[in-house]
Design a protein around this motif. Structure first.
Motif, short mmCIF file in Angstrom:
data_model
loop_
_atom_site.label_atom_id
_atom_site.label_comp_id
_atom_site.label_asym_id
_atom_site.label_seq_id
_atom_site.Cartn_x
_atom_site.Cartn_y
_atom_site.Cartn_z
N LYS A 1 13.54 -7.00 -22.65
CA LYS A 1 14.08 -7.85 -21.47
C LYS A 1 12.94 -8.94 -21.44
O LYS A 1 13.25 -10.06 -20.93
CB LYS A 1 14.12 -6.97 -20.24
CG LYS A 1 15.41 -6.23 -20.00
CD LYS A 1 15.43 -5.56 -18.73
CE LYS A 1 14.17 -4.63 -18.31
NZ LYS A 1 14.22 -3.30 -19.18
N THR A 2 11.61 -8.44 -21.44
CA THR A 2 10.65 -9.41 -21.34
C THR A 2 10.69 -10.53 -22.37
O THR A 2 10.49 -11.73 -22.08
CB THR A 2 9.32 -8.68 -21.69
OG1 THR A 2 9.20 -7.30 -20.83
CG2 THR A 2 7.98 -9.57 -21.57
N LEU B 1 15.89 -9.51 -14.10
CA LEU B 1 15.82 -8.60 -15.05
C LEU B 1 15.74 -7.13 -14.54
O LEU B 1 14.96 -6.95 -13.66
CB LEU B 1 14.52 -8.66 -15.75
CG LEU B 1 14.20 -9.96 -16.68
CD1 LEU B 1 12.83 -9.77 -17.35
CD2 LEU B 1 15.27 -10.44 -17.65
N SER B 2 16.75 -6.22 -14.89
CA SER B 2 16.65 -4.84 -14.48
C SER B 2 17.74 -4.26 -15.29
O SER B 2 18.73 -4.57 -15.90
CB SER B 2 17.37 -4.87 -13.15
OG SER B 2 17.32 -3.55 -12.75
N ASP C 1 11.11 -9.35 -12.70
CA ASP C 1 11.15 -8.00 -13.33
C ASP C 1 11.54 -7.06 -12.18
O ASP C 1 11.00 -7.06 -11.24
CB ASP C 1 9.89 -7.61 -14.26
CG ASP C 1 10.11 -6.87 -15.28
OD1 ASP C 1 11.14 -6.58 -15.48
OD2 ASP C 1 9.08 -6.32 -15.72
N GLU C 2 12.34 -6.09 -12.94
CA GLU C 2 12.91 -5.04 -12.18
C GLU C 2 13.40 -5.62 -10.80
O GLU C 2 13.12 -5.29 -9.74
CB GLU C 2 11.83 -3.83 -11.54
CG GLU C 2 11.14 -3.63 -12.89
CD GLU C 2 11.81 -2.80 -14.03
OE1 GLU C 2 12.99 -2.39 -13.46
OE2 GLU C 2 11.38 -2.32 -15.03
N VAL D 1 6.61 -9.01 -10.49
CA VAL D 1 6.74 -7.56 -11.15
C VAL D 1 6.17 -6.68 -10.16
O VAL D 1 5.65 -6.95 -9.28
CB VAL D 1 5.63 -7.47 -12.46
CG1 VAL D 1 6.07 -8.23 -13.48
CG2 VAL D 1 4.36 -7.61 -11.97
N GLY E 1 9.03 -0.15 -16.36
CA GLY E 1 8.32 -0.93 -17.40
C GLY E 1 7.19 -0.65 -18.09
O GLY E 1 6.84 -1.42 -18.95
N TRP F 1 2.90 -8.08 -18.80
CA TRP F 1 3.44 -9.51 -18.95
C TRP F 1 2.55 -10.32 -19.59
O TRP F 1 2.77 -11.45 -20.15
CB TRP F 1 4.09 -9.89 -17.58
CG TRP F 1 5.39 -9.35 -17.47
CD1 TRP F 1 5.84 -8.07 -17.05
CD2 TRP F 1 6.60 -10.16 -17.86
NE1 TRP F 1 7.17 -7.98 -16.95
CE2 TRP F 1 7.71 -9.27 -17.35
CE3 TRP F 1 6.90 -11.31 -18.31
CZ2 TRP F 1 9.01 -9.65 -17.75
CZ3 TRP F 1 8.37 -11.69 -18.76
CH2 TRP F 1 9.30 -10.92 -18.31
#
Length: 744
Positions: free
Chosen positions: A302-303, A431-432, A406-407, A326, A635, A335
């Motif tokens: 995802k990153t 992103l998840s 993120d998440e 994050v 993560g 990250w």
């Protein structure tokens, strides 16, 4: 690109003119990704002379193939043999480390030869030595082709690929440019080259490097071999007095400017480029108006997918303004590392552990107030994101920012959602692995509304697909049924009876609803802290120890229950080494030591002082068993994990999906993973009103089992392990399958 080079009109280079062969080789390497050189004499001293261009060539991802004659200097022969024997995964240099490679190539000492050996081991330089078949002479070719991926330049001339050949001799080269000729002009040369390189030519035979002749001054009397015998002092003296034409100096200046631009520009960290699905995610994001959610299984990158979107946007506007949010400070560090790999240069970390971020944001605002465009990446925790200083910065920053959450399920939390609702940002990536917020439909709707997205979302990459495509490793799944003890069952039954009496009122009365939810939590805690899990855990450990095809207890991750045992919840005499005020995780750590005293055990919890150090030790095998509670849910990368034991019962899909993803990350030394799962159920089946309530709780446990079993290598055996529980509670396991029933 080779078409960027200003070639002479007559397509010829000659020493003593404005167009020197040295300049041709320098620019040729800088603009190429591959070079096939068919040479006579070769000396690595030529690479030293061309270090400026050759280092850039390597940083391009370049590879060079050399065909040379059977005479080398002693040092070069030793270096080639060293490189051929070296491990290919030696990471002495990063390919993107232009200056690291250049410094090594530019220093004609031990480090220089180490660098050449490394390049050979990495297949950046492939060398074949040849000797004529049926003749007494030597190979004396002086030609080759440079490739940039699209265009080609072929050269032929008098210049040996040596220091003296490039710097001192009078030499000339004739060129053919592919954009001036039809393809056939290169085909014969390429065909002949490949035949020689592969040992299929009938005019030249490949010579094993052990049989290479070493050029010794006293044996050859210096005849035409002076360039092969250049020593360090001689070469350094040559470089010190080196003089070039004005045109060549301009070439050098232009190359330096290109190299500086290259050094400062973000780029994809792997020479193979982004995977197709990462490009598809970008195209979908663009098609969705520069916003959307990437619902991607843990471990699918995802990153990198999000940063690739940022990279593509940078290519359009030549600066970057990226804000990444994050949930934890550990992810801030992760990250930052990934952003550095993309060569994003200015990275600001904003969290409780990073001082100076407020001043850094002020500097950006000051620059922008004067109309100076500024590039930056800010990596912040959600908590710091709520700081008034951070909020003021975002509101004043303009609409070109790309915000990556993120998440992203965290965005649905009430406090975070309120802040997101006020943001003017237009380019958004969520992103998840698990976008849906469990038991919070309103929060899920708010999150989806903010990213202007809805299922199946802008991009969706399932765990099943990731396993099928080899992005995640396959796994075996072993559920182990654990029953409540008699005292636990008595408490459980008592709470179940109260729940049954409140069930109808809870849907109509708020006070009854709160009491009902409180009782549910109490009953879940009984399952969560079930003491029989300790014995089951020990049994799993002993089974792992007996396994002949596994790694023993090395590379084992344990998810232990949170909290503490009450005084009457466990027999402390059973674990005499554990103090009475110890957490549950300490009992599990002690169980490992009881089973295998030589096994090295460590905790990874919120209070751990050096989490990075702990993860490194686990990765390198200095720690065998790593115990955690919730710290490894989101993560954190632990790809070395080969087996995991889930002792912490959870009905939260996000938790068990995230945890499974932690274990399935690929590692070069891991072919598959093993997951052991302690599944807690009541020891008896109630009747009447309590049956339906208890059936629902067991169903929650079995949902995880069926989800895990469906994609496991041993899916039928995994389902069979809980078949009797399904029958006891009248639950059809196929009805729990979120995908489709396993097929025999």
């Amino acid at each position: 690109m080779l078409t960027d080079i200003l070639f002479p009109i007559d397509e010829e280079y000659r020493s003593g003119t404005d167009d020197e062969p040295f300049a041709f080789f320098l620019e040729g390497f800088v603009e190429s990704k591959r070079a096939d050189l068919l040479l006579g004499y070769f000396s690595s001293s030529a690479i030293n002379v061309l270090s400026l261009g050759f280092a850039k060539f390597i940083s391009n991802g370049g590879r060079v193939r050399l065909i040379i004659n059977n005479i080398l200097s002693s040092k070069d022969k030793a270096t080639v043999l060293k490189g051929l024997d070296a491990e290919e995964d030696d990471n002495r240099f990063l390919i993107e480390d232009y200056y690291g490679i250049k410094d090594a190539l530019d220093s004609y000492g031990h480090h220089f030869f180490d660098c050449i050996a490394w390049l050979i081991a990495q297949k950046r330089i492939e060398i074949r030595a040849i000797k004529p078949i049926g003749r007494r002479g030597i190979a004396h070719y002086k030609s080759g082709i440079f490739y940039d991926g699209t265009n080609k330049v072929r050269f032929k001339g008098s210049c040996n690929f040596t220091a003296s050949g490039l710097m001192e001799n009078l030499e000339e080269l004739d060129l053919k440019l592919s954009w001036h000729y039809k393809g056939e002009a290169f085909l014969r040369h390429e065909r002949d080259y490949n035949q020689i390189f592969e040992g299929k030519s009938d005019i030249a035979a490949l010579i094993p490097f052990e049989e290479i002749e070493e050029a010794i001054l006293q044996d050859y009397g210096g005849k035409d071999l002076d360039e092969l015998l250049v020593n360090e002092q001689h070469l350094l003296a040559q470089k010190a007095k080196l003089k070039h034409s004005e045109a060549t100096r301009r070439v050098l200046e232009t190359i330096m400017q290109k190299i500086e631009a290259y050094r400062n520009a973000p780029r994809f960290p792997f020479e193979s480029g982004p995977r197709q699905y990462q490009q598809d995610a970008y195209e979908n994001w663009i098609g969705n108006g520069h916003h959307g959610i990437f619902a991607m299984a843990t471990g699918t990158g995802k990153t990198i997918t999000a940063l690739n979107c940022c990279l593509n946007e940078f290519a359009k506007q030549e600066n970057y303004q990226i804000v990444i949010l994050v949930p934890t400070t550990i992810l801030v560090e992760q990250w930052e590392k990934e952003a550095k790999r993309f060569n994003f240069r200015r990275i600001i970390k904003a969290s409780s552990k990073n001082a100076g971020w407020k001043e850094a944001l002020d500097d950006i605002r000051n620059s922008q107030s004067f109309g100076v465009p500024d590039s930056y990446v800010i990596v912040s925790t959600y908590r710091t994101f709520g700081n008034p200083v951070f909020q003021a910065f975002l509101k004043a920053a303009g609409d070109e920012i790309i915000l990556v959450a993120d998440e992203a399920h965290n965005v649905g939390a009430p406090a975070v959602a309120a802040l997101f609702a006020q943001l003017p940002v237009k380019k958004l990536i969520g992103l998840s692995a698990t976008p849906k917020r469990v038991y919070d439909e309103e929060g899920t709707e708010q999150m989806e509304a903010f990213f202007h997205d809805a299922p199946p979302y802008a991009y969706n990459f399932t765990m099943e697909r990731a396993i099928d495509e080899g992005i995640l490793c396959p796994y075996y799944y072993y559920p182990r049924v654990v029953e409540l003890t008699q005292p636990e069952m008595e408490k459980y039954t008592e709470i179940s009876a109260k729940l049954a009496s409140l069930h109808d009122r809870a849907s109509k009365d708020n006070a009854a609803k709160k009491s009902y939810e409180k009782l549910l939590m109490q009953r879940k805690r009984i399952i969560h802290k079930a003491t029989s899990k300790l014995a089951a855990f020990e049994s799993v450990l002993r089974d792992i120890m007996k396994s002949e095809d596994g790694p023993g207890l090395k590379y084992t991750l344990v998810y232990a229950p949170e909290g503490f045992y009450d005084e009457n919840e466990t027999d402390l005499d059973f674990y005499p080494k554990v103090p009475e005020d110890s957490r549950i995780i300490d009992y599990y750590a002690n169980a490992v030591r009881e089973v295998s005293p030589e096994t090295r055990v460590a905790d990874y919890i919120s209070e751990s002082t050096d989490k990075e150090h702990t993860l490194r030790n686990f990765e390198t095998g200095k720690i065998d068993v790593l115990l955690s509670m919730k710290c490894l849910d989101e993560g954190v990368d632990i790809p070395r994990t080969e087996q995991a034991i889930f002792c912490s019962s959870t009905g939260n899909p996000r938790q068990f999906i995230q945890r499974r993803g932690r274990i399935l990350r690929q590692h070069p030394d891991k072919h598959f993973a093993r997951i052991y799962d302690l599944v807690v159920i009541p020891s008896s089946v109630p009747t009447g009103a309590s049956f339906e309530l208890e059936q629902n709780l067991v169903r929650k446990e079995l949902e995880r089992v069926v989800d895990f079993a469906y994609m496991a290598i041993n899916n039928f055996a995994a389902i069979k392990a809980v078949r009797s529980i399904c029958d006891r509670y009248q639950i059809n396991p196929d009805s729990l399958n979120p995908y489709s029933p396993p097929v025999a």
